[in-house]
Design a protein around this motif. Structure first.
Motif, PDB file in Angstrom:
ATOM      1  N   UNK A 156       0.811  -1.215   0.000  1.00 60.45           N
ATOM      2  CA  UNK A 156       0.000   0.000   0.000  1.00 60.45           C
ATOM      3  C   UNK A 156       0.849   1.272   0.000  1.00 60.45           C
ATOM      4  N   UNK A 157       2.145   1.135   0.233  1.00 63.44           N
ATOM      5  CA  UNK A 157       3.047   2.278   0.061  1.00 63.44           C
ATOM      6  C   UNK A 157       3.468   2.278  -1.407  1.00 63.44           C
ATOM      7  N   UNK A 158       2.928   3.170  -2.184  1.00 61.03           N
ATOM      8  CA  UNK A 158       3.076   3.110  -3.646  1.00 61.03           C
ATOM      9  C   UNK A 158       4.343   3.794  -4.175  1.00 61.03           C
ATOM     10  N   UNK A 159       4.888   4.763  -3.446  1.00 62.43           N
ATOM     11  CA  UNK A 159       6.048   5.507  -3.921  1.00 62.43           C
ATOM     12  C   UNK A 159       7.311   4.646  -3.872  1.00 62.43           C
ATOM     13  N   UNK A 160       7.940   4.442  -5.028  1.00 63.85           N
ATOM     14  CA  UNK A 160       9.176   3.647  -5.074  1.00 63.85           C
ATOM     15  C   UNK A 160      10.289   4.293  -4.262  1.00 63.85           C
ATOM     16  N   UNK A 161      10.330   5.594  -4.289  1.00 58.32           N
ATOM     17  CA  UNK A 161      11.362   6.312  -3.537  1.00 58.32           C
ATOM     18  C   UNK A 161      11.189   6.104  -2.028  1.00 58.32           C
ATOM     19  N   UNK A 162       9.959   6.196  -1.572  1.00 60.82           N
ATOM     20  CA  UNK A 162       9.679   6.004  -0.148  1.00 60.82           C
ATOM     21  C   UNK A 162       9.929   4.557   0.268  1.00 60.82           C
ATOM     22  N   UNK A 163       9.589   3.628  -0.597  1.00 63.11           N
ATOM     23  CA  UNK A 163       9.831   2.215  -0.305  1.00 63.11           C
ATOM     24  C   UNK A 163      11.327   1.954  -0.125  1.00 63.11           C
ATOM     25  N   UNK A 164      12.113   2.512  -1.042  1.00 64.36           N
ATOM     26  CA  UNK A 164      13.564   2.333  -0.973  1.00 64.36           C
ATOM     27  C   UNK A 164      14.120   2.962   0.297  1.00 64.36           C
ATOM     28  N   UNK A 165      13.637   4.158   0.659  1.00 62.61           N
ATOM     29  CA  UNK A 165      14.120   4.852   1.854  1.00 62.61           C
ATOM     30  C   UNK A 165      13.853   4.018   3.109  1.00 62.61           C
ATOM     31  N   UNK A 166      12.646   3.482   3.210  1.00 68.64           N
ATOM     32  CA  UNK A 166      12.275   2.702   4.387  1.00 68.64           C
ATOM     33  C   UNK A 166      13.043   1.380   4.453  1.00 68.64           C
ATOM     34  N   UNK A 167      13.236   0.750   3.295  1.00 65.63           N
ATOM     35  CA  UNK A 167      14.017  -0.489   3.254  1.00 65.63           C
ATOM     36  C   UNK A 167      15.438  -0.255   3.745  1.00 65.63           C
ATOM     37  N   UNK A 168      16.034   0.840   3.266  1.00 63.64           N
ATOM     38  CA  UNK A 168      17.414   1.140   3.655  1.00 63.64           C
ATOM     39  C   UNK A 168      17.526   1.386   5.159  1.00 63.64           C
ATOM     40  N   UNK A 169      16.525   2.085   5.717  1.00 69.42           N
ATOM     41  CA  UNK A 169      16.545   2.356   7.165  1.00 69.42           C
ATOM     42  C   UNK A 169      16.491   1.052   7.953  1.00 69.42           C
ATOM     43  N   UNK A 170      15.558   0.168   7.558  1.00 66.01           N
ATOM     44  CA  UNK A 170      15.384  -1.089   8.285  1.00 66.01           C
ATOM     45  C   UNK A 170      16.617  -1.977   8.138  1.00 66.01           C
ATOM     46  N   UNK A 171      17.190  -2.056   6.918  1.00 63.90           N
ATOM     47  CA  UNK A 171      18.380  -2.874   6.702  1.00 63.90           C
ATOM     48  C   UNK A 171      19.553  -2.392   7.552  1.00 63.90           C
ATOM     49  N   UNK A 172      19.627  -1.111   7.715  1.00 58.76           N
ATOM     50  CA  UNK A 172      20.725  -0.549   8.485  1.00 58.76           C
ATOM     51  C   UNK A 172      20.573  -0.828   9.983  1.00 58.76           C
ATOM     52  N   UNK A 173      19.338  -0.876  10.469  1.00 56.80           N
ATOM     53  CA  UNK A 173      19.085  -0.990  11.904  1.00 56.80           C
ATOM     54  C   UNK A 173      18.874  -2.421  12.389  1.00 56.80           C
ATOM     55  N   UNK A 174      18.417  -3.295  11.545  1.00 56.81           N
ATOM     56  CA  UNK A 174      17.991  -4.636  12.003  1.00 56.81           C
ATOM     57  C   UNK A 174      19.184  -5.510  12.398  1.00 56.81           C
ATOM     58  N   UNK A 175      18.986  -6.386  13.404  1.00 55.03           N
ATOM     59  CA  UNK A 175      20.021  -7.371  13.750  1.00 55.03           C
ATOM     60  C   UNK A 175      20.169  -8.388  12.621  1.00 55.03           C
ATOM     61  N   UNK A 176      21.366  -8.900  12.377  1.00 54.58           N
ATOM     62  CA  UNK A 176      21.568  -9.871  11.299  1.00 54.58           C
ATOM     63  C   UNK A 176      20.687 -11.107  11.478  1.00 54.58           C
ATOM     64  N   UNK A 177      20.113 -11.585  10.354  1.00 53.78           N
ATOM     65  CA  UNK A 177      19.313 -12.800  10.379  1.00 53.78           C
ATOM     66  C   UNK A 177      17.860 -12.606  10.757  1.00 53.78           C
TER      67      UNK A 177
END
Length: 497
Positions: A156-177
């Protein structure tokens, strides 16, 4: 299409919480949760496998409920793609525990094995809860999946730019695995907002893990939030104009939760202080009563009839009082198109899931059938529940499915009729009279002078109307039959003494 103004009303007392969602002032969703039978979806249990069924690729697991829970092999493998975009190729995710695509359930679990599972679907009817061995913990902005090495974003988040931004934030913060799904309400949130939600979920998971070895098996390890706080967490967003709560005690609890997790929305939360009951004041009780009716009228004068059966739900469309102004084909098409909007609305409001068969009024022209199909398909796009629809047949029948995650409104608010045992019909008065006639014909020869017949008032009236039935027996056997009325008797019940 412009978004409709959305309001949420919450009415709570010590025994029940009721939530109504309104769009443009009309009730579109309703939820109720009673303290004595609070829902269990989202709860995490430590259970024990009691039976593995290789032929069905499923297992039954004891988790401490009235009925054993159901675990299918697909609940041990990956089914995230159904709900969010797969990001494995971009970030090298390995999937859920690397489970092989052709894994057999007998190779994954054994009878007597202890397993931590989460309830994915409530018990419905005679079916036990459906569980999954892959835990997902929902927060305000994220859904945390401890054993799933992927990051996905709500469609439901349609903006590709916003999707990429949120993915990058989560990838940076999440514990491995670990894995996360970015929820729709996360759109526009900062890295600090995401981190705060992630820290809360990680802490919650650590507590579950810590307590896992302490209690006996089976036992509850984590209990999902109650309906009020769950509604705020999952539904209350910038798209909601106002959230109105009664009474003050429930408001105080809600505002505390909002200020902690979503302070920017605190101004949209309000306490209802009217003299009239909150649901009465907004006409909710009247709308709720109509959702229990089989027949729903359309503005044109046509109507739809909804019958919820064990295996499926049947919806029948009728022209009713509507006769149209031109040809019959145009009248039928107009009624069918009008019915589509009401059917989609009723499916959502009544939370009808599973197999649904819609019997539209027969249309001669293939172009009209195609138009009805396209309109239905378009209308269902606004439904949050996943649906699958087949083409309109030549007989005007549409077969579709709608994802079922909890009981329908009728199942949650009603129970089977104690008189007809849920059949919807009872024996007719004439049928009962004839049963009595045959029973008396067998019993009277063995009686002395008189038989006393106890019946319901409705059957007694029919016996008076059909007085010849008893007179014939009295004359044949030279006995007297006295009829006595028992008001509490069901129409089918009678007793002979």
């Amino acid at each position: 299409m412009k978004d409709l103004e959305t309001e949420i009303l919450i009415d709570a007392n010590p025994y029940e919480i009721r939530v109504a969602m309104l769009e443009a002032g009309r009730l579109v969703e309703f939820y109720a949760e009673r303290a004595r039978d609070r829902g269990i979806t989202g709860n995490v249990y430590k259970g024990k496998i009691v039976r593995v069924l290789p032929g069905m690729q499923s297992a039954f697991i004891e988790i401490g409920l009235a009925r054993t829970a159901f675990l299918h092999v697909t609940d041990i493998r990956d089914e995230l793609e159904e709900d969010a975009e797969d990001d494995e190729q971009e970030h090298g995710g390995k999937g859920r525990a690397g489970a092989p695509s052709a894994a057999r359930i007998q190779d994954l679990i054994k009878e007597g094995q202890e397993l931590m599972v989460q309830v994915a679907k409530e018990p419905i009817g005679t079916k036990g809860a459906r569980v999954t061995s892959y835990i997902s913990l929902p927060g305000r902005y994220l859904v945390f999946m401890p054993t799933y090495d992927k990051v996905a974003v709500s469609r439901r988040i349609s903006s590709d730019r916003e999707r990429r931004r949120l993915k990058d934030i989560v990838h940076e913060l999440r514990p491995p695995g670990t894995g996360f799904i970015v929820r729709t309400v996360c759109e526009g949130m900062t890295s600090e907002d995401v981190k705060a939600d992630m820290d809360y979920l990680l802490k919650l998971w650590n507590l579950i893990q810590r307590d896992r070895g302490k209690p006996p098996t089976p036992s509850l390890l984590y209990k999902e939030l109650d309906l009020t706080l769950r509604t705020i967490r999952d539904t209350f967003s910038s798209g909601v104009t106002r959230l109105l709560i009664s009474p003050k005690e429930e408001y105080d609890r809600a505002i505390k939760f909002v200020k902690e997790f979503m302070p920017h929305l605190a101004g949209r939360l309000a306490i209802y202080d009217g003299k009239e009951d909150i649901f009465d004041a907004h006409g909710i009780e009247i709308e709720l009563a109509s959702t229990l009716e089989r027949k729903v009228w359309l503005r044109s004068g046509g109507h739809i009839v909804i019958d919820q059966l064990e295996a499926l739900t049947a919806v029948d469309v009728n022209t009713g009082k509507y006769v149209g102004k031109k040809s019959s084909e145009e009248t039928i098409l107009k009624t069918n198109l009008e019915a589509i909007k009401e059917i989609v609305y009723q499916l959502r409001l009544r939370n009808i899931g599973g197999i649904i068969v819609i019997d539209f009024i027969d249309m001669d022209k293939g172009a009209n059938r195609e138009k009805v199909y396209n309109e239905l398909k378009e209308a269902l796009k606004a439904d949050k529940a996943r649906t699958n629809i087949l083409k309109v047949s030549e007989l005007g029948i549409v077969e579709m499915t709608r994802k079922r995650t909890r009981e329908s409104l009728i199942q949650s608010l009603c129970e089977p009729c104690p008189y007809c045992d849920g059949n919807g019909v009872v024996k007719g008065k004439d049928t009962v009279v004839m049963e009595i006639y045959r029973e008396l014909a067998k019993d009277l020869p063995h009686m002395k002078k008189e038989a006393v017949l106890y019946v319901s008032s409705a059957v007694a009236e029919r016996l008076i109307e059909e007085a010849e039935v008893l007179r014939e027996l009295e004359k044949r056997f030279d006995k007297t039959v006295t009829v006595k009325v028992v008001e509490r008797f069901h129409q089918e019940r009678y007793e002979i003494f």
